[in-house]
Design a protein around this motif. Structure first.
Motif, mmCIF file in Angstrom:
data_model
loop_
_atom_site.group_PDB
_atom_site.id
_atom_site.type_symbol
_atom_site.label_atom_id
_atom_site.label_comp_id
_atom_site.label_asym_id
_atom_site.label_seq_id
_atom_site.Cartn_x
_atom_site.Cartn_y
_atom_site.Cartn_z
ATOM 1 N N SER A 13 41.965 41.221 45.158
ATOM 2 C CA SER A 13 41.945 42.549 44.540
ATOM 3 C C SER A 13 40.583 42.859 43.928
ATOM 4 O O SER A 13 40.112 42.134 43.049
ATOM 5 N N ARG A 14 39.996 43.959 44.361
ATOM 6 C CA ARG A 14 38.706 44.367 43.791
ATOM 7 C C ARG A 14 38.837 44.714 42.313
ATOM 8 O O ARG A 14 37.968 44.405 41.512
ATOM 9 N N THR A 15 39.926 45.358 41.947
ATOM 10 C CA THR A 15 40.128 45.746 40.551
ATOM 11 C C THR A 15 40.332 44.514 39.677
ATOM 12 O O THR A 15 39.713 44.391 38.618
ATOM 13 N N SER A 16 41.165 43.594 40.124
ATOM 14 C CA SER A 16 41.385 42.350 39.380
ATOM 15 C C SER A 16 40.077 41.571 39.250
ATOM 16 O O SER A 16 39.751 41.059 38.175
ATOM 17 N N SER A 17 39.329 41.478 40.333
ATOM 18 C CA SER A 17 38.042 40.773 40.294
ATOM 19 C C SER A 17 37.084 41.433 39.312
ATOM 20 O O SER A 17 36.413 40.744 38.538
ATOM 21 N N ALA A 18 37.004 42.758 39.352
ATOM 22 C CA ALA A 18 36.110 43.469 38.435
ATOM 23 C C ALA A 18 36.503 43.193 36.988
ATOM 24 O O ALA A 18 35.647 42.910 36.137
ATOM 25 N N ARG A 19 37.798 43.234 36.704
ATOM 26 C CA ARG A 19 38.272 42.948 35.349
ATOM 27 C C ARG A 19 37.961 41.495 34.977
ATOM 28 O O ARG A 19 37.627 41.195 33.836
ATOM 29 N N GLY A 20 38.089 40.594 35.948
ATOM 30 C CA GLY A 20 37.773 39.184 35.703
ATOM 31 C C GLY A 20 36.308 38.973 35.362
ATOM 32 O O GLY A 20 35.976 38.205 34.455
ATOM 33 N N TRP A 21 35.418 39.655 36.077
ATOM 34 C CA TRP A 21 33.987 39.521 35.782
ATOM 35 C C TRP A 21 33.648 40.139 34.430
ATOM 36 O O TRP A 21 32.787 39.634 33.708
ATOM 37 N N ILE A 22 34.311 41.215 34.075
ATOM 38 C CA ILE A 22 34.113 41.801 32.735
ATOM 39 C C ILE A 22 34.529 40.784 31.682
ATOM 40 O O ILE A 22 33.808 40.536 30.715
ATOM 41 N N LEU A 23 35.690 40.180 31.884
ATOM 42 C CA LEU A 23 36.167 39.170 30.935
ATOM 43 C C LEU A 23 35.216 37.987 30.876
ATOM 44 O O LEU A 23 34.868 37.515 29.789
ATOM 45 N N PHE A 24 34.770 37.515 32.024
ATOM 46 C CA PHE A 24 33.833 36.391 32.074
ATOM 47 C C PHE A 24 32.577 36.716 31.269
ATOM 48 O O PHE A 24 32.067 35.878 30.526
ATOM 49 N N SER A 25 32.072 37.917 31.414
ATOM 50 C CA SER A 25 30.852 38.300 30.672
ATOM 51 C C SER A 25 31.103 38.344 29.178
ATOM 52 O O SER A 25 30.211 38.040 28.382
ATOM 53 N N CYS A 26 32.308 38.707 28.770
ATOM 54 C CA CYS A 26 32.652 38.713 27.337
ATOM 55 C C CYS A 26 32.732 37.298 26.793
ATOM 56 O O CYS A 26 32.469 37.070 25.597
ATOM 57 N N LEU A 27 33.088 36.341 27.625
ATOM 58 C CA LEU A 27 33.243 34.957 27.190
ATOM 59 C C LEU A 27 31.919 34.196 27.175
ATOM 60 O O LEU A 27 31.832 33.144 26.547
ATOM 61 N N ALA A 28 30.937 34.719 27.888
ATOM 62 C CA ALA A 28 29.643 33.996 28.002
ATOM 63 C C ALA A 28 28.866 34.015 26.711
ATOM 64 O O ALA A 28 28.948 34.853 25.893
#
Length: 173
Positions: free
Chosen positions: A158-173
């Motif tokens: 899912s492109r939407t799920s992936s996009a949300r995942g990368w947003i979350l990953f960036s918040c965790l970095a």
């Protein structure tokens, strides 16, 4: 969903034990992120400036993660995206309480990415706080949360799920 001996599922543990705030991150459940379906500028084999395309770089990273997972994950743990909750942490964990927190954290990651239902309609900021809190509470949790994020992004259809995942990953970095 699996229940613990106390009768609570990983999702309810996340909801009840650690709690959530009421702040809103700015995009709610089911809302468009504003870029989930459009080309982000890395399609069609465009060069990244270091001799390989974005797609080739992703394949290399995925195979490196798969190799890491096969050498370090608990037996039977799949390194690929799933909509199913995990039953045990991906990495070995001897502490039962810590293991419950890590399994609950995976459910919260899935909820943030839109891959699991959120019956309490918790805000995205509260989900981020919960996930960050797992790593702040116990630094040993950080590697597990990182692996959980990689799992949820590895072969995610899912492109939407992936996009949300990368947003979350960036918040965790």
């Amino acid at each position: 969903m699996a229940q613990s001996e106390s009768g609570c599922t990983p999702g309810t543990m996340a909801d009840e034990e650690l709690g959530f705030g009421e702040e809103e991150l700015g995009f709610g459940e089911g809302e468009e992120l504003g870029f989930g379906e459009e080309d982000l500028g890395f399609g069609g084999g465009e060069e990244l400036g270091f001799g390989e395309s974005f797609e080739e770089a992703l394949v290399d990273e995925a195979s490196s993660f798969d190799s890491f997972a096969s050498n370090n994950f608990n037996k039977g743990a799949d390194p690929n995206y799933t909509r199913d909750p995990i039953k045990v942490p991906l990495l070995p964990c001897k502490d039962a309480k810590r293991a419950k927190v890590l399994v609950a954290t995976f459910v919260v990651i899935q909820r943030f990415m839109g891959d699991a239902a959120d019956p309490k309609k918790t805000t995205n900021l509260a989900k981020i706080k919960y996930i960050l809190g797992a790593g702040i509470q116990d630094p040993e949790n950080r590697d597990e949360v990182y692996c959980q994020m990689c799992k949820m992004l590895n072969q995610n259809p899912s492109r939407t799920s992936s996009a949300r995942g990368w947003i979350l990953f960036s918040c965790l970095a």
